[in-house]
Scaffold this motif. Structure first.
Motif, short mmCIF file in Angstrom:
data_model
loop_
_atom_site.label_atom_id
_atom_site.label_comp_id
_atom_site.label_asym_id
_atom_site.label_seq_id
_atom_site.Cartn_x
_atom_site.Cartn_y
_atom_site.Cartn_z
N GLY A 190 0.82 -1.21 0.00
CA GLY A 190 0.00 0.00 0.00
C GLY A 190 0.86 1.26 0.00
O GLY A 190 0.39 2.34 -0.34
N ASP B 277 -9.92 -8.36 -5.14
CA ASP B 277 -9.44 -9.66 -5.62
C ASP B 277 -10.60 -10.67 -5.61
O ASP B 277 -10.85 -11.38 -6.59
CB ASP B 277 -8.31 -10.10 -4.66
CG ASP B 277 -7.57 -11.34 -5.11
OD1 ASP B 277 -7.96 -11.94 -6.13
OD2 ASP B 277 -6.58 -11.72 -4.44
N ASP C 23 3.65 -6.29 6.21
CA ASP C 23 4.57 -5.70 7.19
C ASP C 23 4.69 -6.59 8.43
O ASP C 23 3.67 -7.01 9.00
CB ASP C 23 4.09 -4.29 7.58
CG ASP C 23 4.39 -3.29 6.48
OD1 ASP C 23 5.10 -3.64 5.53
OD2 ASP C 23 3.90 -2.15 6.58
N ASN D 67 -2.38 -11.10 -3.94
CA ASN D 67 -3.37 -11.09 -5.03
C ASN D 67 -3.31 -12.39 -5.83
O ASN D 67 -2.26 -12.76 -6.37
CB ASN D 67 -3.12 -9.88 -5.94
CG ASN D 67 -4.19 -9.76 -7.00
OD1 ASN D 67 -4.04 -10.27 -8.10
ND2 ASN D 67 -5.29 -9.12 -6.65
N GLY E 263 2.17 -6.57 0.55
CA GLY E 263 0.80 -7.05 0.70
C GLY E 263 0.11 -7.43 -0.60
O GLY E 263 -0.73 -8.35 -0.62
N ASP F 188 -6.79 -0.08 -3.19
CA ASP F 188 -7.62 0.45 -2.10
C ASP F 188 -8.55 1.56 -2.60
O ASP F 188 -9.71 1.65 -2.17
CB ASP F 188 -6.74 0.98 -0.96
CG ASP F 188 -5.97 -0.13 -0.27
OD1 ASP F 188 -6.42 -1.29 -0.35
OD2 ASP F 188 -4.92 0.14 0.34
O1 KG4 Z 1 2.45 -4.79 2.89
P1 KG4 Z 1 1.12 -4.34 3.42
O2 KG4 Z 1 0.42 -5.23 4.38
O3 KG4 Z 1 1.21 -2.94 4.11
C1 KG4 Z 1 1.77 -1.82 3.54
O4 KG4 Z 1 1.07 -1.16 2.76
O5 KG4 Z 1 2.96 -1.54 3.82
O6 KG4 Z 1 0.20 -4.11 2.12
C2 KG4 Z 1 -1.13 -3.71 2.23
C3 KG4 Z 1 -1.68 -3.49 0.84
C4 KG4 Z 1 -3.03 -2.80 0.88
O7 KG4 Z 1 -3.05 -1.77 -0.08
C5 KG4 Z 1 -3.98 -3.94 0.51
O8 KG4 Z 1 -5.18 -3.51 -0.10
C6 KG4 Z 1 -3.13 -4.73 -0.45
O9 KG4 Z 1 -1.85 -4.73 0.15
N1 KG4 Z 1 -3.64 -6.10 -0.61
C7 KG4 Z 1 -4.05 -6.61 -1.78
C8 KG4 Z 1 -4.50 -7.94 -1.51
N2 KG4 Z 1 -4.34 -8.18 -0.17
C9 KG4 Z 1 -3.78 -7.04 0.36
N3 KG4 Z 1 -4.10 -6.08 -3.01
C10 KG4 Z 1 -4.58 -6.86 -3.99
N4 KG4 Z 1 -5.04 -8.12 -3.81
C11 KG4 Z 1 -5.01 -8.70 -2.60
N5 KG4 Z 1 -5.45 -9.95 -2.42
#
Ligand code: KG4
Ligand code: ZN
Length: 339
Positions: A135, A182, A302, A274, A270, A165
């Motif tokens: 994110g 997703d 994270d 997907n 994150g 998001d």
């Molecule tokens: O790495 P992370 O947990 O935290 C940071 O942003 O650092 O990533 C979270 C991001 C969010 O934008 C969330 O919507 C995205 O990862 N995310 C996904 C999926 N699961 C989490 N995006 C697309 N498909 C998914 N299945």
């Protein structure tokens, strides 16, 4: 060396205990419920939530590792990049423990943690290319060895997860909506709409594999507004949007890996959760003779275990940071020195 690691760069409060590269504990306290009603992370609320969560999260990490602070021989904490107020909570806590216990301390770049996270599960040989998509960041790094990283591309605007998001919000879903998009996409037709794939020309100041996701986000928002998308048409929008983002991520990641002739591509962050990205990048990697490795999700999102891994290696190599080390919102991984 038994290392306590702390990660608080965004909206997760995390602590872990690492010993000889093994994860003894890995605790993450999520703030999703704090930020959900605002549709995104509110930095001031994140700092406050970290303040409340940090001590119990560390205690749980110690308990899970059957350890006390007396067993800890070194402390590592994320010092950037991230939200400055959030970073300061974890960093100050780590420095306080190091001072109180008179044990060594080291600050860790959050992106180095993501880049090494794959090593928590599998001994992946260098060199490899890593796609970090979350994110907050979307970038491609060439990891030549521990502490030697070259940026091959990064987003010029939004991060991939941020685009997920924002599209989720447009489609009426809650934050963070990546996982929900997703799920909805699995019921839709990815060819129903042709959303734009940004292809950035290489020129001065740009890297060969840069990304851009703001155009597609806006295109989806206008499409939903102009076509008064009905609930039963939302799955097609989600699937077409996801297909376009995955196209951009896979094309650049495979291209970057080929450009440096690396045998391995690692995916972290994150967005690596997907389902379509996982499927497409594994397929494309296998077609191109590239070994694609996606760590378990608990190490992709994270977490403090990845920070602990980097901290233990740096501390064992003799690296120490002073207690005057500050947090930095922008911290380029290319300038992280080898220990
Ligand atoms: O790495 P992370 O947990 O935290 C940071 O942003 O650092 O990533 C979270 C991001 C969010 O934008 C969330 O919507 C995205 O990862 N995310 C996904 C999926 N699961 C989490 N995006 C697309 N498909 C998914 N299945
Ligand atoms: Zn991250």
């Amino acid at each position: 060396m038994k290392v306590l690691a702390i990660e608080s760069s965004c909206d997760d409060t995390a602590a872990a205990v690492i010993h000889n590269g093994a994860v003894l504990s890995n605790i993450v306290t999520s703030q999703d419920d704090v930020h959900q009603i605002y549709g995104g992370v509110v930095p001031e609320l994140a700092s406050r939530a970290h303040m409340t969560a940090i001590a119990p999260t560390i205690q749980r990490a110690l308990d899970d590792a059957s350890a006390t602070l007396d067993d800890i021989e070194g402390v590592g904490a994320t010092c950037g990049p991230g939200l400055i107020g959030s970073l300061l909570v974890g960093l100050c806590t780590a420095k306080t423990i190091a001072y109180a216990k008179q044990i060594p301390f080291v600050g860790i770049n959050h992106l180095e943690g993501h880049l090494l996270s794959v090593q928590l599960e599998t001994a992946v040989a260098f060199p490899y290319v890593a796609l970090l998509a979350s994110g907050g960041h979307t970038s491609l790094y060439f990891a030549r060895g521990f502490g030697s990283y070259e940026l091959l591309g990064s987003t010029r605007d939004d991060a991939a997860g941020e685009a997920f998001d924002k599209v989720a919000k447009v489609l009426g879903m809650t934050y963070p909506g990546g996982r929900l998009v997703d799920e909805l996409a699995s019921k839709g037709d990815p060819t129903a709409h042709r959303f734009p794939r940004a292809k950035l020309k290489e020129r001065k100041g740009r890297l060969p594999f840069d990304f851009s996701f703001s155009g597609i986000k806006t295109a989806v928002a206008f499409h939903v507004r102009d076509h008064a998308t009905q609930p039963d048409q939302r799955a097609d929008v989600a699937a077409s949007f996801q297909e376009a983002v995955v196209d951009m991520l896979v094309t650049n990641a495979i291209g970057a890996t080929q450009s440096v002739d690396a045998p391995t591509l690692v995916v972290a962050g994150g967005v690596s959760a997907n389902s379509r990205l996982r499927q497409r990048i594994l397929e494309e990697g296998s077609c191109q003779g590239i070994d694609v490795i996606i760590p378990p999700l608990r190490y992709c999102t994270d977490n403090a275990a990845m920070i602990g891994l980097a901290a233990e290696r740096r501390l064992e190599a003799g690296q120490r940071d002073g207690l005057d080390l500050n947090a930095t919102a922008v911290a380029d991984l290319q300038h992280v020195a080898a220990p």
